[in-house]
Design a protein around this motif. Structure first.
Motif, PDB file in Angstrom:
ATOM      1  N   ALA A  80      37.327  59.669  47.521  1.00  0.00           N
ATOM      2  CA  ALA A  80      36.043  59.279  46.935  1.00  0.00           C
ATOM      3  C   ALA A  80      35.455  60.415  46.107  1.00  0.00           C
ATOM      4  N   ALA A  81      35.729  61.650  46.504  1.00  0.00           N
ATOM      5  CA  ALA A  81      35.233  62.802  45.752  1.00  0.00           C
ATOM      6  C   ALA A  81      36.122  63.108  44.544  1.00  0.00           C
ATOM      7  N   ILE A  82      37.390  62.680  44.600  1.00  0.00           N
ATOM      8  CA  ILE A  82      38.313  62.915  43.484  1.00  0.00           C
ATOM      9  C   ILE A  82      38.065  61.919  42.355  1.00  0.00           C
ATOM     10  N   ASP A  83      37.665  60.695  42.692  1.00  0.00           N
ATOM     11  CA  ASP A  83      37.497  59.644  41.686  1.00  0.00           C
ATOM     12  C   ASP A  83      36.663  60.085  40.484  1.00  0.00           C
ATOM     13  N   PRO A  84      35.443  60.609  40.681  1.00  0.00           N
ATOM     14  CA  PRO A  84      34.655  60.985  39.500  1.00  0.00           C
ATOM     15  C   PRO A  84      35.292  62.123  38.696  1.00  0.00           C
ATOM     16  N   ILE A  85      36.050  62.977  39.357  1.00  0.00           N
ATOM     17  CA  ILE A  85      36.746  64.046  38.644  1.00  0.00           C
ATOM     18  C   ILE A  85      37.787  63.452  37.704  1.00  0.00           C
ATOM     19  N   LEU A  86      38.603  62.527  38.214  1.00  0.00           N
ATOM     20  CA  LEU A  86      39.649  61.932  37.385  1.00  0.00           C
ATOM     21  C   LEU A  86      39.060  61.095  36.259  1.00  0.00           C
ATOM     22  N   LEU A  87      37.975  60.384  36.527  1.00  0.00           N
ATOM     23  CA  LEU A  87      37.332  59.610  35.467  1.00  0.00           C
ATOM     24  C   LEU A  87      36.858  60.537  34.346  1.00  0.00           C
ATOM     25  N   GLY A  88      36.292  61.695  34.733  1.00  0.00           N
ATOM     26  CA  GLY A  88      35.842  62.650  33.732  1.00  0.00           C
ATOM     27  C   GLY A  88      36.988  63.275  32.958  1.00  0.00           C
ATOM     28  N   VAL A  89      38.079  63.572  33.657  1.00  0.00           N
ATOM     29  CA  VAL A  89      39.236  64.192  33.007  1.00  0.00           C
ATOM     30  C   VAL A  89      39.868  63.247  31.992  1.00  0.00           C
ATOM     31  N   LEU A  90      40.046  61.991  32.372  1.00  0.00           N
ATOM     32  CA  LEU A  90      40.722  61.033  31.482  1.00  0.00           C
ATOM     33  C   LEU A  90      39.799  60.452  30.426  1.00  0.00           C
ATOM     34  N   ASP A 128      35.399  53.986  29.092  1.00  0.00           N
ATOM     35  CA  ASP A 128      35.148  54.039  27.655  1.00  0.00           C
ATOM     36  C   ASP A 128      35.078  52.614  27.114  1.00  0.00           C
ATOM     37  N   PRO A 129      33.879  52.130  26.776  1.00  0.00           N
ATOM     38  CA  PRO A 129      33.765  50.749  26.275  1.00  0.00           C
ATOM     39  C   PRO A 129      34.494  50.539  24.957  1.00  0.00           C
ATOM     40  N   TYR A 130      34.820  51.643  24.254  1.00  0.00           N
ATOM     41  CA  TYR A 130      35.556  51.529  23.005  1.00  0.00           C
ATOM     42  C   TYR A 130      37.070  51.493  23.233  1.00  0.00           C
ATOM     43  N   GLY A 131      37.490  51.762  24.478  1.00  0.00           N
ATOM     44  CA  GLY A 131      38.900  51.667  24.831  1.00  0.00           C
ATOM     45  C   GLY A 131      39.783  52.754  24.275  1.00  0.00           C
ATOM     46  N   LEU A 188      38.332  58.887  23.994  1.00  0.00           N
ATOM     47  CA  LEU A 188      38.256  60.044  23.102  1.00  0.00           C
ATOM     48  C   LEU A 188      37.608  61.251  23.770  1.00  0.00           C
ATOM     49  N   ASP A 189      36.805  61.025  24.797  1.00  0.00           N
ATOM     50  CA  ASP A 189      36.128  62.139  25.456  1.00  0.00           C
ATOM     51  C   ASP A 189      36.902  62.636  26.673  1.00  0.00           C
ATOM     52  N   GLY A 190      38.205  62.370  26.688  1.00  0.00           N
ATOM     53  CA  GLY A 190      39.026  62.817  27.802  1.00  0.00           C
ATOM     54  C   GLY A 190      40.481  62.912  27.394  1.00  0.00           C
ATOM     55  N   MET A 191      41.344  63.110  28.382  1.00  0.00           N
ATOM     56  CA  MET A 191      42.772  63.298  28.139  1.00  0.00           C
ATOM     57  C   MET A 191      43.542  61.986  28.050  1.00  0.00           C
ATOM     58  N   GLY A 192      42.902  60.871  28.336  1.00  0.00           N
ATOM     59  CA  GLY A 192      43.588  59.587  28.304  1.00  0.00           C
ATOM     60  C   GLY A 192      43.883  59.140  26.888  1.00  0.00           C
ATOM     61  N   GLY A 193      44.769  58.151  26.767  1.00  0.00           N
ATOM     62  CA  GLY A 193      45.185  57.674  25.462  1.00  0.00           C
ATOM     63  C   GLY A 193      44.806  56.246  25.151  1.00  0.00           C
ATOM     64  N   LEU A 203      48.917  55.829  29.494  1.00  0.00           N
ATOM     65  CA  LEU A 203      48.431  57.141  29.104  1.00  0.00           C
ATOM     66  C   LEU A 203      47.138  57.496  29.840  1.00  0.00           C
ATOM     67  N   SER A 204      46.838  56.796  30.903  1.00  0.00           N
ATOM     68  CA  SER A 204      45.593  57.027  31.656  1.00  0.00           C
ATOM     69  C   SER A 204      45.927  57.188  33.131  1.00  0.00           C
ATOM     70  N   LYS A 205      46.596  58.305  33.449  1.00  0.00           N
ATOM     71  CA  LYS A 205      47.144  58.486  34.784  1.00  0.00           C
ATOM     72  C   LYS A 205      46.939  59.920  35.263  1.00  0.00           C
TER      73      LYS A 205
END
Length: 378
Positions: A31-41, A45-48, A51-56, A61-63
């Motif tokens: 539960a404490a890791i979830d917000p970290i990973l969301l921020g990292v990736l 992102d409603p635009y899909g 762009l503000d993270g490492m995800g694609g 590409l979102s792992k």
């Protein structure tokens, strides 16, 4: 400081990319890791585009991956996988990524978690999400995983060092067994559509396999063509959720997770046009798949999805088994997907309790792309 920085490595494994962490650098509670990973990736992102993270912007590409000391007596490392939704604040911990599994062994060697000699290394991986063991074999040179090689995989430009992955006893990763209902084919009652045949198979990850023709499709449709049809996407997700309940993954359709089960359209060999414009020769593969992952059509095929399909092709009476051609090597299934083809080895047997999966074998490549620290807004 307005941001926190955490040590991380960005790796490609197979046809996926992900951010790898040492377990010691993250909180113990998910539960404490979830917000970290969301921020990292960069989710949600409603635009899909993340762009503000490492995800694609797509599921492959979102792992994220967490590597730690082994908690299984037959393993060298623990490997925990997290699938991060692109447009929702959701982190799914219930499945595995077969592609990123290819990068776990090289990461463990390069980070000094496993000591090996030059030559072919063996790293025994405990896949925490599915409670299964994976053996990774790959070349090591000067104490580090070799990257250079002449092995090519569909969907990835260039070549690399070949990594062999043996998924041991992959059946029942999240359910009661390889065939959660005990049957190779079930009939699902889909509201607004009617009865639909489906093979519910749990090998490496649970999946719902459907004959594309039963939905008025060929199975050769492109991912974009599938996604462009809102009615089809809604139907496939309904099939997936009803299948998930039938497999025992959740009590209600609403409770079925975004990641599992996946749903797949299956066809026999087809002359499909793939993403690079090439038209496949039907003689070059045994079965065709179009699989959805995190509610999006996959532009290749999830590796665990390909393994599940190959296992299903060996189960008498299943939909994939009925559709697949019989290749020259019965232990190997050649799978056609939107980016090309891949071969998966699958060994199954039937005993007094039903069908059992002994192993699934795939070959991938991997490469470390970046290392350092990722920033998370405070």
């Amino acid at each position: 400081m307005t941001q926190v920085f955490i040590p991380a490595v960005f790796l490609r494994g197979g046809s996926s990319k992900g951010v790898f962490f040492h377990a010691k650098d993250l909180p113990a509670e998910r539960a404490a890791i979830d917000p970290i990973l969301l921020g990292v990736l960069g989710s949600p992102d409603p635009y899909g585009r993340q762009l503000d993270g490492m995800g694609g912007g797509i599921s492959s590409l979102s792992k994220a991956v967490i590597i730690g000391p082994p908690t299984h007596p037959e393993a060298d490392v623990d490997y925990t996988f997290a699938q991060v939704s692109v447009d929702r604040p959701v982190v799914d911990w219930k499945g595995n990524c077969g592609n990123l599994s290819a990068a776990v062994g090289p990461f463990a060697v390069d980070e000094g978690l496993v000591r090996v000699q030059d030559g072919e290394a063996l790293v025994r991986i405990h896949q925490v999400n599915t409670r299964k063991i994976i053996h990774a074999r790959f070349p090591v040179r000067h104490g580090r995983a070799e990257v250079r090689g002449d092995f090519a995989i569909a969907g990835v430009a260039g070549t690399g060092a070949r990594i062999r992955l043996d998924f041991l006893s992959p059946g029942g990763s999240q359910t009661a067994g390889l065939l959660p209902t005990g049957r190779p084919v079930d009939t699902l009652d889909i509201p607004g559509f009617g009865p639909l045949r489906a093979s519910l198979v749990d090998a490496a990850n649970p999946a719902v396999f459907v004959d594309a023709r039963d939905l008025g499709l060929t199975g050769a449709e492109s991912p974009d063509a599938i996604e462009a049809r809102a009615d089809l996407m809604a139907l496939l997700d309904r099939i997936r959720r009803i299948g998930g309940v039938a497999m025992g993954l959740a009590a209600t359709e609403e409770a079925v997770s975004l990641a599992n089960p996946r749903v797949a359209l299956v066809a026999g060999p087809t002359a499909a046009r793939i993403l690079d414009g090439t038209v496949l020769d039907p003689a070059g593969h045994d079965v065709t798949i179009r699989m959805l992952s995190m509610e999006r059509p996959h532009r290749a095929v999830p590796m665990t999805g390909a393994m599940g399909l190959a296992v299903a092709c060996r189960i008498e009476g299943s939909i994939p088994q009925a559709l697949a051609a019989r290749g020259e090597r019965p232990e190997e299934i050649r799978v056609a997907h939107p980016s090309g083809t891949l071969a998966v080895g699958a060994e199954v047997h039937r005993d007094a309790t039903g069908w059992q999966a002994d192993s699934a074998v795939v070959f991938r490549t991997a490469r470390r792309l970046m290392q350092g620290q990722v920033a998370i807004p405070c």
